[in-house]
Motif scaffolding. Structure first.
Motif, PDB file in Angstrom:
ATOM      1  N   PRO A 224       0.801  -1.228   0.000  1.00  0.00           N
ATOM      2  CA  PRO A 224       0.000   0.000   0.000  1.00  0.00           C
ATOM      3  C   PRO A 224       0.837   1.283   0.000  1.00  0.00           C
ATOM      4  O   PRO A 224       0.345   2.333  -0.424  1.00  0.00           O
ATOM      5  CB  PRO A 224      -0.827  -0.129   1.290  1.00  0.00           C
ATOM      6  N   PHE A 225       2.088   1.204   0.431  1.00  0.00           N
ATOM      7  CA  PHE A 225       2.948   2.387   0.362  1.00  0.00           C
ATOM      8  C   PHE A 225       3.327   2.702  -1.078  1.00  0.00           C
ATOM      9  O   PHE A 225       3.473   3.870  -1.462  1.00  0.00           O
ATOM     10  CB  PHE A 225       4.195   2.191   1.229  1.00  0.00           C
ATOM     11  N   VAL A 226       3.478   1.658  -1.889  1.00  0.00           N
ATOM     12  CA  VAL A 226       3.675   1.855  -3.331  1.00  0.00           C
ATOM     13  C   VAL A 226       2.401   2.408  -3.945  1.00  0.00           C
ATOM     14  O   VAL A 226       2.440   3.352  -4.756  1.00  0.00           O
ATOM     15  CB  VAL A 226       4.080   0.526  -4.011  1.00  0.00           C
ATOM     16  N   ASP A 227       1.267   1.832  -3.567  1.00  0.00           N
ATOM     17  CA  ASP A 227      -0.027   2.308  -4.081  1.00  0.00           C
ATOM     18  C   ASP A 227      -0.212   3.798  -3.767  1.00  0.00           C
ATOM     19  O   ASP A 227      -0.718   4.559  -4.597  1.00  0.00           O
ATOM     20  CB  ASP A 227      -1.175   1.509  -3.451  1.00  0.00           C
ATOM     21  N   LYS A 228       0.200   4.183  -2.575  1.00  0.00           N
ATOM     22  CA  LYS A 228       0.079   5.586  -2.159  1.00  0.00           C
ATOM     23  C   LYS A 228       0.913   6.490  -3.053  1.00  0.00           C
ATOM     24  O   LYS A 228       0.446   7.558  -3.490  1.00  0.00           O
ATOM     25  CB  LYS A 228       0.525   5.735  -0.702  1.00  0.00           C
ATOM     26  N   MET A 229       2.135   6.081  -3.357  1.00  0.00           N
ATOM     27  CA  MET A 229       2.997   6.885  -4.226  1.00  0.00           C
ATOM     28  C   MET A 229       2.402   7.010  -5.624  1.00  0.00           C
ATOM     29  O   MET A 229       2.422   8.085  -6.240  1.00  0.00           O
ATOM     30  CB  MET A 229       4.388   6.270  -4.298  1.00  0.00           C
ATOM     31  N   VAL A 230       1.869   5.910  -6.146  1.00  0.00           N
ATOM     32  CA  VAL A 230       1.268   5.939  -7.486  1.00  0.00           C
ATOM     33  C   VAL A 230       0.031   6.834  -7.495  1.00  0.00           C
ATOM     34  O   VAL A 230      -0.168   7.631  -8.417  1.00  0.00           O
ATOM     35  CB  VAL A 230       0.912   4.510  -7.947  1.00  0.00           C
ATOM     36  N   TYR A 231      -0.782   6.724  -6.463  1.00  0.00           N
ATOM     37  CA  TYR A 231      -1.985   7.565  -6.375  1.00  0.00           C
ATOM     38  C   TYR A 231      -1.603   9.045  -6.337  1.00  0.00           C
ATOM     39  O   TYR A 231      -2.199   9.873  -7.033  1.00  0.00           O
ATOM     40  CB  TYR A 231      -2.783   7.199  -5.126  1.00  0.00           C
ATOM     41  N   ASN A 232      -0.595   9.378  -5.537  1.00  0.00           N
ATOM     42  CA  ASN A 232      -0.167  10.771  -5.438  1.00  0.00           C
ATOM     43  C   ASN A 232       0.422  11.275  -6.751  1.00  0.00           C
ATOM     44  O   ASN A 232       0.228  12.435  -7.127  1.00  0.00           O
ATOM     45  CB  ASN A 232       0.867  10.925  -4.311  1.00  0.00           C
ATOM     46  N   TYR A 233       1.133  10.398  -7.446  1.00  0.00           N
ATOM     47  CA  TYR A 233       1.720  10.781  -8.743  1.00  0.00           C
ATOM     48  C   TYR A 233       0.614  11.099  -9.753  1.00  0.00           C
ATOM     49  O   TYR A 233       0.661  12.121 -10.449  1.00  0.00           O
ATOM     50  CB  TYR A 233       2.600   9.653  -9.279  1.00  0.00           C
ATOM     51  N   ILE A 234      -0.386  10.238  -9.806  1.00  0.00           N
ATOM     52  CA  ILE A 234      -1.485  10.434 -10.756  1.00  0.00           C
ATOM     53  C   ILE A 234      -2.286  11.683 -10.403  1.00  0.00           C
ATOM     54  O   ILE A 234      -2.709  12.438 -11.285  1.00  0.00           O
ATOM     55  CB  ILE A 234      -2.391   9.186 -10.772  1.00  0.00           C
ATOM     56  N   SER A 235      -2.475  11.906  -9.114  1.00  0.00           N
ATOM     57  CA  SER A 235      -3.216  13.097  -8.681  1.00  0.00           C
ATOM     58  C   SER A 235      -2.509  14.376  -9.105  1.00  0.00           C
ATOM     59  O   SER A 235      -3.155  15.390  -9.413  1.00  0.00           O
ATOM     60  CB  SER A 235      -3.382  13.086  -7.157  1.00  0.00           C
ATOM     61  N   GLN A 236      -1.187  14.330  -9.169  1.00  0.00           N
ATOM     62  CA  GLN A 236      -0.413  15.524  -9.501  1.00  0.00           C
ATOM     63  C   GLN A 236      -0.131  15.668 -10.997  1.00  0.00           C
ATOM     64  O   GLN A 236      -0.193  16.764 -11.552  1.00  0.00           O
ATOM     65  CB  GLN A 236       0.915  15.514  -8.738  1.00  0.00           C
ATOM     66  N   TYR A 237       0.171  14.531 -11.653  1.00  0.00           N
ATOM     67  CA  TYR A 237       0.616  14.598 -13.049  1.00  0.00           C
ATOM     68  C   TYR A 237      -0.311  13.915 -14.044  1.00  0.00           C
ATOM     69  O   TYR A 237      -0.105  14.022 -15.260  1.00  0.00           O
ATOM     70  CB  TYR A 237       2.005  13.962 -13.184  1.00  0.00           C
ATOM     71  N   GLY A 238      -1.323  13.194 -13.550  1.00  0.00           N
ATOM     72  CA  GLY A 238      -2.181  12.432 -14.445  1.00  0.00           C
ATOM     73  C   GLY A 238      -1.604  11.041 -14.691  1.00  0.00           C
ATOM     74  O   GLY A 238      -0.495  10.725 -14.264  1.00  0.00           O
ATOM     75  N   VAL A 239      -2.368  10.218 -15.394  1.00  0.00           N
ATOM     76  CA  VAL A 239      -1.944   8.844 -15.671  1.00  0.00           C
ATOM     77  C   VAL A 239      -0.917   8.849 -16.799  1.00  0.00           C
ATOM     78  O   VAL A 239      -1.217   9.293 -17.908  1.00  0.00           O
ATOM     79  CB  VAL A 239      -3.144   7.958 -16.059  1.00  0.00           C
TER      80      VAL A 239
END
Length: 296
Positions: A224-239
């Motif tokens: 889930p710590f990886v999931d958190k980083m991916v979620y934050n990345y998408i929230s900031q830069y998009g998919v």
């Protein structure tokens, strides 16, 4: 001291000089950078035109540095670790081999409970439906015989990302998740070796073709710590459509993400060593509970 993750993504000749990794341009022999070997934890090689000296490899292995090679899709594909990384290696392996099935089933129960709790915390902090996750982690049985892990995962992926299906070779952000999990797996495998344990002998995963069954077990609450980083990345830069160098550089920061474990805030890479050390103490009989991080 926090160990460093080094990424090489262009043609290079890597050699050893005065206990330092030297990155050399193969065309003009210019020095692109140097890193003390003792500061390193993971070296990622992401280009076919990278050459290493055997002297460097021996020094890396002697300092328990995980060397990871990427494939044509720029995803981690192979990993090199020393055969042993602890002075009490044979004694520790003896305790690992003698671990009873009831003990391993209890350890797996603890592992899945914490994984689901961390998934729930990630959903909650992002205002996603999380209440149902209580039903899953509260009903995990010894060995997770009722498969609460899969039920929780279905809920987790349904609500964390929009219009997303978690598949190994699926559309983005599956590629970001795959990359992050592969880096995490390398970190966990390295910590297991440093704790004197064999990564191949899992507490739940059993696959004769998988040399890292125990790493795959122990990394579960860390996913889930990886999931958190991916979620934050998408929230900031998009998919992202592709796994760019910028994406990989971002995900490599997983090693230094701060997590709470055993009542103390530590970098994830340090927390993993706390987890693997506690696992050995469970094998030895000194502890009954693995120390895992909580996602806050």
């Amino acid at each position: 001291m926090i160990k460093r993750t080094i990424y090489i993504g262009s043609p290079a000749y890597l050699r050893l000089k005065q206990k330092q990794l030297v990155v050399e341009n193969p065309e003009d022999k210019s020095i692109k950078g140097t890193v003390p070997i003792e500061d390193m934890a993971l070296l990622m090689l992401d280009h076919y035109q990278i050459t290493l000296s055997n002297q460097l490899l021996l020094k890396l292995q002697g300092n328990n540095v995980a060397v990871v090679s990427c494939d044509a899709h720029h995803l981690p594909f192979a990993m090199m670790l020393p055969l042993y990384g602890h002075t009490e290696h044979s004694d520790r392996i003896k305790h690992q081999l003698e671990a009873s099935e009831p003990l391993k089933k209890q350890l797996w129960k603890q592992t899945i409970e914490q994984k689901i709790k961390n998934q729930q915390a990630l959903l909650k902090m992002n205002d996603k439906p999380y209440e149902q996750m209580d039903l899953y982690w509260q009903h995990v049985k010894s060995g997770d015989t009722t498969n609460c892990e899969a039920k929780a995962a279905q809920h987790h992926w349904k609500y964390l990302f929009e219009n997303f299906t978690r598949e190994r070779f699926g559309n983005s952000p599956n590629n970001l998740l795959n990359f992050g999990y592969a880096v995490l797996r390398s970190i966990v495998a390295r910590a297991l070796v440093s704790s004197g344990l064999l990564p191949v002998l899992g507490i739940f995963h059993r696959n004769k073709y998988n040399p890292y069954c125990l790493a795959d077990d122990i990394m579960e609450p860390y996913r889930p710590f990886v999931d958190k980083m991916v979620y934050n990345y998408i929230s900031q830069y998009g998919v992202p459509e592709k796994l760019t160098k910028e994406c990989k550089a971002y995900m490599l920061n997983i090693a230094t993400q701060d997590v709470w474990i055993d009542g103390v805030e530590r970098p994830l890479m340090v927390a993993v060593t706390t987890t693997t050390a506690s696992l050995y103490k469970c094998y030895e009989g000194e502890l009954r509970q693995i120390k895992y991080p909580t996602l806050d």
